[in-house]
Design a protein around this motif. Structure first.
Motif, PDB file in Angstrom:
ATOM      1  N   SER A   3       0.828  -1.206   0.000  1.00 22.22           N
ATOM      2  CA  SER A   3       0.000   0.000   0.000  1.00 22.22           C
ATOM      3  C   SER A   3       0.863   1.256   0.000  1.00 22.22           C
ATOM      4  O   SER A   3       2.053   1.223   0.291  1.00 22.22           O
ATOM      5  N   VAL A   4       0.222   2.373  -0.319  1.00 24.87           N
ATOM      6  CA  VAL A   4       0.916   3.655  -0.277  1.00 24.87           C
ATOM      7  C   VAL A   4       1.430   3.916   1.131  1.00 24.87           C
ATOM      8  O   VAL A   4       2.523   4.430   1.326  1.00 24.87           O
ATOM      9  N   GLU A  38      14.717   3.265  -7.154  1.00 25.32           N
ATOM     10  CA  GLU A  38      13.697   4.282  -6.900  1.00 25.32           C
ATOM     11  C   GLU A  38      14.344   5.639  -6.607  1.00 25.32           C
ATOM     12  O   GLU A  38      13.875   6.672  -7.102  1.00 25.32           O
ATOM     13  N   ARG A  45       4.595   2.047   1.693  1.00 25.00           N
ATOM     14  CA  ARG A  45       5.702   2.634   0.940  1.00 25.00           C
ATOM     15  C   ARG A  45       6.285   3.847   1.647  1.00 25.00           C
ATOM     16  O   ARG A  45       7.470   4.105   1.551  1.00 25.00           O
ATOM     17  N   SER A  46       5.442   4.586   2.346  1.00 20.62           N
ATOM     18  CA  SER A  46       5.937   5.819   2.944  1.00 20.62           C
ATOM     19  C   SER A  46       6.678   5.579   4.263  1.00 20.62           C
ATOM     20  O   SER A  46       7.214   6.499   4.843  1.00 20.62           O
ATOM     21  N   TRP A  52       5.543  10.678  -4.801  1.00 19.59           N
ATOM     22  CA  TRP A  52       5.982   9.837  -5.922  1.00 19.59           C
ATOM     23  C   TRP A  52       4.914   8.792  -6.252  1.00 19.59           C
ATOM     24  O   TRP A  52       4.635   8.519  -7.418  1.00 19.59           O
ATOM     25  N   ASP A  53       4.302   8.236  -5.217  1.00 17.60           N
ATOM     26  CA  ASP A  53       3.282   7.211  -5.425  1.00 17.60           C
ATOM     27  C   ASP A  53       2.037   7.749  -6.133  1.00 17.60           C
ATOM     28  O   ASP A  53       1.272   6.978  -6.712  1.00 17.60           O
ATOM     29  N   LYS A  54       1.823   9.049  -6.074  1.00 16.84           N
ATOM     30  CA  LYS A  54       0.628   9.622  -6.690  1.00 16.84           C
ATOM     31  C   LYS A  54       0.754   9.772  -8.205  1.00 16.84           C
ATOM     32  O   LYS A  54      -0.254   9.839  -8.908  1.00 16.84           O
ATOM     33  N   LEU A  92       8.159   9.893  -0.985  1.00 14.59           N
ATOM     34  CA  LEU A  92       7.519   8.665  -1.455  1.00 14.59           C
ATOM     35  C   LEU A  92       6.006   8.830  -1.540  1.00 14.59           C
ATOM     36  O   LEU A  92       5.360   8.299  -2.449  1.00 14.59           O
ATOM     37  N   HIS A  93       5.429   9.562  -0.616  1.00 14.69           N
ATOM     38  CA  HIS A  93       3.987   9.820  -0.631  1.00 14.69           C
ATOM     39  C   HIS A  93       3.587  10.515  -1.933  1.00 14.69           C
ATOM     40  O   HIS A  93       2.564  10.183  -2.547  1.00 14.69           O
TER      41      HIS A  93
END
Length: 199
Positions: free
Chosen positions: A2-3, A15, A6-7, A181-183, A178-179
């Motif tokens: 999940s996001v 990455e 990842r964070s 980047w995931d978007k 990362l929060h």
């Protein structure tokens, strides 16, 4: 994964390299017709001081600040940021206001009619996007989705002591990066953003 997961983990070397190469884009700055100030509660003073430096150096003729009322505050982000910009030396009459936006997409969608009414979109050929380092290219990507005609430049700021390229070595900087980047892929798939810079 999940996001949220990842964070809270360390990114891989691939990455880190990918984010540094494609997300943390730096563009050469040249004088623009408009400075687009995206709403935030982070580093407002630094953001306003940076805008004031750009103003003094002749990098923009007009600006817009966009941001609504967020939890924990009675004032909109726009109100807070505009006051800081004025205190830093930018004339109030050079700052347009947008007080409803709650996300980056709304920043752009709600601001375009305001810019058009005050300046005419046809008169704006270039825009400097100013925002948080970790949000990075998502600002101009959002602008490009809704206003592809203008030339976009990107300038980001942050108050982390950690150098930008070493964001992954600071836990909070890493979490924010990362929060965001995931978007990117999710937002691109949903049509919220468009590829920028174009290949």
């Amino acid at each position: 994964m999940s996001v949220m997961d990842r964070s809270t983990r360390l990114p891989t070397a691939d990455e880190i390299a990918g984010i540094n190469r494609t997300h943390l884009i730096e563009t050469p700055l040249r004088p623009a017709d408009l400075l687009f100030m995206f709403g935030t509660r982070e580093d407002v003073g630094l953001r306003a001081d940076t805008a004031a430096r750009l103003w003094r150096e002749g990098y923009f003729r007009g600006s817009i600040v966009s941001g609504g009322v967020t939890p924990g505050s009675e004032q909109s982000e726009c109100t807070v940021i505009k006051a800081a910009m004025i205190a830093a030396g930018i004339p109030a009459d050079r700052i347009l206001e947008e007080h409803r936006a709650m996300n980056t997409g709304e920043n752009v969608i709600f601001s375009l009619p305001i810019i058009d009414a005050a300046l005419s979109l046809a008169n704006i050929r270039s825009v400097i996007c100013l925002g948080n380092t970790w949000t990075a290219r998502r600002y101009p990507m959002t602008l490009h989705r809704h206003w592809p005609e203008v030339t976009k430049m990107l300038l980001t700021v942050d108050s982390f002591a950690t150098p930008r390229a070493l964001w992954h070595t600071d836990a909070e900087f890493c979490r924010r990066m990362l929060h965001e980047w995931d978007k990117i892929e999710l937002y691109r798939a949903k049509g919220f953003i468009a590829e920028w810079p174009e290949a």
